[in-house]
Design an enzyme around this catalytic site. Structure first.
Site, PDB file in Angstrom:
ATOM      1  N   LYS A  83       0.826  -1.215   0.000  1.00  0.00           N
ATOM      2  CA  LYS A  83       0.000   0.000   0.000  1.00  0.00           C
ATOM      3  C   LYS A  83       0.859   1.264   0.000  1.00  0.00           C
ATOM      4  O   LYS A  83       0.604   2.186  -0.763  1.00  0.00           O
ATOM      5  CB  LYS A  83      -0.944   0.033   1.220  1.00  0.00           C
ATOM      6  CG  LYS A  83      -1.969  -1.092   1.229  1.00  0.00           C
ATOM      7  CD  LYS A  83      -3.055  -0.863   2.263  1.00  0.00           C
ATOM      8  CE  LYS A  83      -2.568  -0.897   3.698  1.00  0.00           C
ATOM      9  NZ  LYS A  83      -2.013  -2.205   4.121  1.00  0.00           N
ATOM     10  N   ARG A  87      11.126  -5.585   5.211  1.00  0.00           N
ATOM     11  CA  ARG A  87      10.757  -4.203   4.928  1.00  0.00           C
ATOM     12  C   ARG A  87      11.563  -3.214   5.769  1.00  0.00           C
ATOM     13  O   ARG A  87      11.830  -3.449   6.939  1.00  0.00           O
ATOM     14  CB  ARG A  87       9.270  -4.062   5.250  1.00  0.00           C
ATOM     15  CG  ARG A  87       8.686  -2.746   4.890  1.00  0.00           C
ATOM     16  CD  ARG A  87       7.237  -2.911   4.684  1.00  0.00           C
ATOM     17  NE  ARG A  87       6.503  -2.736   5.935  1.00  0.00           N
ATOM     18  CZ  ARG A  87       5.220  -2.443   5.966  1.00  0.00           C
ATOM     19  NH1 ARG A  87       4.535  -2.314   4.850  1.00  0.00           N
ATOM     20  NH2 ARG A  87       4.603  -2.306   7.112  1.00  0.00           N
ATOM     21  N   ARG A 107      10.742  -0.977  11.161  1.00  0.00           N
ATOM     22  CA  ARG A 107       9.711  -0.616  12.133  1.00  0.00           C
ATOM     23  C   ARG A 107       9.607  -1.670  13.230  1.00  0.00           C
ATOM     24  O   ARG A 107       9.734  -2.856  12.958  1.00  0.00           O
ATOM     25  CB  ARG A 107       8.352  -0.513  11.429  1.00  0.00           C
ATOM     26  CG  ARG A 107       8.151   0.805  10.739  1.00  0.00           C
ATOM     27  CD  ARG A 107       6.956   0.804   9.824  1.00  0.00           C
ATOM     28  NE  ARG A 107       5.774   0.122  10.366  1.00  0.00           N
ATOM     29  CZ  ARG A 107       4.614   0.071   9.734  1.00  0.00           C
ATOM     30  NH1 ARG A 107       4.473   0.666   8.562  1.00  0.00           N
ATOM     31  NH2 ARG A 107       3.595  -0.550  10.253  1.00  0.00           N
ATOM     32  N   ARG A 128      -9.872   0.936   8.898  1.00  0.00           N
ATOM     33  CA  ARG A 128      -9.386  -0.396   9.266  1.00  0.00           C
ATOM     34  C   ARG A 128     -10.509  -1.229   9.896  1.00  0.00           C
ATOM     35  O   ARG A 128     -10.294  -2.402  10.163  1.00  0.00           O
ATOM     36  CB  ARG A 128      -8.288  -0.297  10.326  1.00  0.00           C
ATOM     37  CG  ARG A 128      -6.928   0.130   9.842  1.00  0.00           C
ATOM     38  CD  ARG A 128      -6.139  -1.030   9.288  1.00  0.00           C
ATOM     39  NE  ARG A 128      -4.791  -1.225   9.787  1.00  0.00           N
ATOM     40  CZ  ARG A 128      -3.742  -0.478   9.506  1.00  0.00           C
ATOM     41  NH1 ARG A 128      -3.856   0.579   8.762  1.00  0.00           N
ATOM     42  NH2 ARG A 128      -2.553  -0.791   9.971  1.00  0.00           N
ATOM     43  N   ARG A 186      -0.515  -8.860  13.317  1.00  0.00           N
ATOM     44  CA  ARG A 186      -1.182  -7.874  12.458  1.00  0.00           C
ATOM     45  C   ARG A 186      -2.030  -8.552  11.382  1.00  0.00           C
ATOM     46  O   ARG A 186      -3.088  -8.053  11.016  1.00  0.00           O
ATOM     47  CB  ARG A 186      -0.147  -6.936  11.836  1.00  0.00           C
ATOM     48  CG  ARG A 186       0.467  -6.012  12.893  1.00  0.00           C
ATOM     49  CD  ARG A 186       1.688  -5.302  12.383  1.00  0.00           C
ATOM     50  NE  ARG A 186       1.389  -4.355  11.325  1.00  0.00           N
ATOM     51  CZ  ARG A 186       2.303  -3.910  10.453  1.00  0.00           C
ATOM     52  NH1 ARG A 186       3.538  -4.332  10.518  1.00  0.00           N
ATOM     53  NH2 ARG A 186       1.949  -3.043   9.542  1.00  0.00           N
TER      54      ARG A 186
HETATM   55  P1  AMP Z   1       0.269   0.975   9.162  1.00  0.00           P
HETATM   56  O1  AMP Z   1       1.472   1.827   8.953  1.00  0.00           O
HETATM   57  O2  AMP Z   1      -0.895   1.395   8.302  1.00  0.00           O
HETATM   58  O3  AMP Z   1       0.545  -0.496   9.058  1.00  0.00           O
HETATM   59  O4  AMP Z   1      -0.213   1.236  10.675  1.00  0.00           O
HETATM   60  C1  AMP Z   1       0.622   0.927  11.767  1.00  0.00           C
HETATM   61  C2  AMP Z   1      -0.193   0.808  13.038  1.00  0.00           C
HETATM   62  O5  AMP Z   1      -0.872   2.048  13.295  1.00  0.00           O
HETATM   63  C3  AMP Z   1      -1.289  -0.240  13.004  1.00  0.00           C
HETATM   64  O6  AMP Z   1      -0.805  -1.537  13.283  1.00  0.00           O
HETATM   65  C4  AMP Z   1      -2.219   0.305  14.090  1.00  0.00           C
HETATM   66  O7  AMP Z   1      -1.691   0.071  15.378  1.00  0.00           O
HETATM   67  C5  AMP Z   1      -2.156   1.804  13.847  1.00  0.00           C
HETATM   68  N1  AMP Z   1      -3.181   2.244  12.859  1.00  0.00           N
HETATM   69  C6  AMP Z   1      -2.940   2.812  11.648  1.00  0.00           C
HETATM   70  N2  AMP Z   1      -4.090   3.108  11.018  1.00  0.00           N
HETATM   71  C7  AMP Z   1      -5.078   2.688  11.845  1.00  0.00           C
HETATM   72  C8  AMP Z   1      -6.507   2.692  11.756  1.00  0.00           C
HETATM   73  N3  AMP Z   1      -7.144   3.183  10.673  1.00  0.00           N
HETATM   74  N4  AMP Z   1      -7.199   2.174  12.801  1.00  0.00           N
HETATM   75  C9  AMP Z   1      -6.584   1.683  13.902  1.00  0.00           C
HETATM   76  N5  AMP Z   1      -5.249   1.646  14.033  1.00  0.00           N
HETATM   77  C10 AMP Z   1      -4.494   2.134  13.028  1.00  0.00           C
END
Ligand code: AMP
Length: 215
Positions: free
Chosen positions: A14, A128, A161, A89, A172
């Site tokens: 993404k 990553r 990360r 999400r 996840r």
């Molecule tokens: P990402 O970079 O999109 O994988 O997001 C990293 C982390 O941020 C996720 O594992 C969640 O802990 C939090 N997070 C990001 N976007 C959301 C969302 N829309 N709803 C809830 N948690 C989120």
């Protein structure tokens, strides 16, 4: 006007695709994950609240997420649309956002769902890396920076990360299956869902997405 949501499991690409889409259509790439990581790094009150949730690979509570996004899409750079990456999400977030847009006489244009088999995602994610400063994504095997540990674009530190370790990645995926995958049915029923095969090269996937989004 392009108001676009990018869906797909963790590691589906993404972030990488978002860069290409944002450049082509000249719309901001809004990543809730990036916004949250910036808050954690700066130690804001929001950051303090969510840091342990994020490290465990769990979801930040819907109210907090929705507030952040509603605030962000009101900024002037969103006048021609935006690309949401990592939001919504949960079905509750999706409903909130549809209602929020409707109140402003707006709606989403497309929901791009990048589909990739989970078996190929784990190695992708554990390899990553990302620039700490500008957020540019890399991969140790398929897309390494020219100089190890240094961002090609801004010279920032390229790091892994905390939530890209094997254990957290598995968690996840489980969270994605349980809470986020129902979104495909939600958006299919509104006729906005565009499934995209995410197994090809970065350029192939981008071409398929642009074919759906049009000029
Ligand atoms: P990402 O970079 O999109 O994988 O997001 C990293 C982390 O941020 C996720 O594992 C969640 O802990 C939090 N997070 C990001 N976007 C959301 C969302 N829309 N709803 C809830 N948690 C989120």
């Amino acid at each position: 006007m392009k108001r676009v949501v990018l869906l797909g499991p963790p590691g589906a690409g993404k972030g990488t695709q978002a860069e290409g889409i944002s450049t082509k259509y000249n719309i901001p790439h809004i990543s809730t994950g990036d916004i949250f990581r910036a808050n954690v790094k700066e130690g804001t009150p929001l950051g303090v609240k969510i840091s342990s949730i994020m490290e465990a690979g769990q979801l930040v509570p819907d109210e907090l997420v929705c507030e952040v996004v509603a605030d962000r899409v009101q900024k002037s750079d969103c006048a021609n649309g935006y690309l949401l990456d990592g939001f919504p999400r949960t079905v509750a977030q999706a409903k909130f956002f549809d209602e929020y847009l409707a109140k402003n006489g707006q709606e989403l244009d497309k929901v791009i769902d990048i589909e990739v088999d989970e078996a190929i995602l784990l190695p992708r994610m554990v390899g990553r890396r990302v620039c700490r400063k500008c957020g540019k994504p890399y991969h140790v095997v398929s897309m390494p920076p020219k100089v190890e540990g240094v961002c090609d674009v801004c010279g920032g530190e390229v790091y892994q990360r905390a939530d890209d370790t094997e254990e957290t990645v598995k968690n996840r995926f489980a969270v994605y299956q349980a809470q986020t995958s129902p979104l495909t049915d939600y958006y299919r029923s509104s006729g906005k869902l565009a499934p995209i095969d995410g197994a090809g090269s970065v350029q192939d996937v981008l071409n398929a997405i642009c074919a759906v989004l049009g000029e």
